[in-house]
Design an enzyme around this catalytic site. Sequence first.
Site, PDB file in Angstrom:
ATOM      1  CE1 TYR A  43      -7.110  11.941  -8.537  1.00  0.00           C
ATOM      2  CE2 TYR A  43      -7.847  13.579 -10.141  1.00  0.00           C
ATOM      3  CZ  TYR A  43      -7.179  12.397  -9.848  1.00  0.00           C
ATOM      4  OH  TYR A  43      -6.584  11.678 -10.851  1.00  0.00           O
ATOM      5  CG  ASN A  65       0.094   4.649 -12.590  1.00  0.00           C
ATOM      6  OD1 ASN A  65      -0.439   5.401 -13.409  1.00  0.00           O
ATOM      7  ND2 ASN A  65      -0.513   3.557 -12.128  1.00  0.00           N
ATOM      8  CE  LYS A  84      -3.667  12.535  -9.322  1.00  0.00           C
ATOM      9  NZ  LYS A  84      -2.589  11.517  -9.369  1.00  0.00           N
ATOM     10  CG  ASP A 125      -1.823   1.175   1.351  1.00  0.00           C
ATOM     11  OD1 ASP A 125      -1.673   2.125   0.560  1.00  0.00           O
ATOM     12  OD2 ASP A 125      -2.696   1.168   2.248  1.00  0.00           O
ATOM     13  CB  VAL A 126       1.741   3.741  -2.643  1.00  0.00           C
ATOM     14  CG1 VAL A 126       2.323   2.811  -3.678  1.00  0.00           C
ATOM     15  CG2 VAL A 126       0.326   4.165  -2.994  1.00  0.00           C
TER      16      VAL A 126
END
Length: 258
Positions: free
Chosen positions: A154, A88, A158, A61-62
């Site tokens: 989000y 990614n 980003k 789990d990143v």
Amino acid sequence: MELDGKVAVVTGGTRGIGRRIVERYLEEGASVVFSGRDEAKGAQALKELEAGDRAAFVQGDVTRRQDAERMVDAGVERYGRLDVLVNNAGGMPGFAVVGETDDALWHDTLAVNLHAVFYATRRALAHLVPQGSGRIITLSSIEGKQADPGLGAYATAKHAVIGLMRAVAREVGPLGVTANCICPGIVLTDMIRDQGPLAARTLGVTYDQLLGVFTGKAATGRATTVDEVAAVAVLLAAEAGAGITGAALPVDGGATCS
């Protein structure tokens, strides 16, 4: 082959954009370690890739620092070096306008889209800087250049990873390491198909109407493809991309050209 002999680590590489990047890197001669949360999906991907010893899967789990670091280290441990990190892994844990975004959604969104990128990037630099070469590529989004209703958390994450990659580019550019973002437009991956209807309901529109909003912004009038995104990931990893750093490259069919 553009990446012959290179070693790459791709987070979130079992499906969607990440999977296509893994495939293209293998086609171009690289050895690739890719990660994901689901052991079964990783095993299935390895079987389908048919790359033998040039591909390996690491479950994790990143959003957990230890897992993110272990994924990066796996490239060095298995193949003896690291040349390319592709951040990614990401996602949209939920959708809400800013005034109705709760703490859990805010923190979960930043964890997977920003903190995970920081953890993996920091670890990669520990390998890339001493060898005097390397590439760090992070998947941002069209939302890293704009902000649509219901996607505030989000879009924040980003935008932030673009800033992070630009800081890295300035810090390690003289040391032979580049750092860039790719900003795709809407790509009809499994994630979009799964989560798109929920996003549409949040905004009070149908799924088809939501897709129409995004494709309508594009000069091409269509969604971006995984192949188009992966092609840019190959360029940035290859020698031909050595002069590109600190960039946030749109692959969105001209949706942000204005």
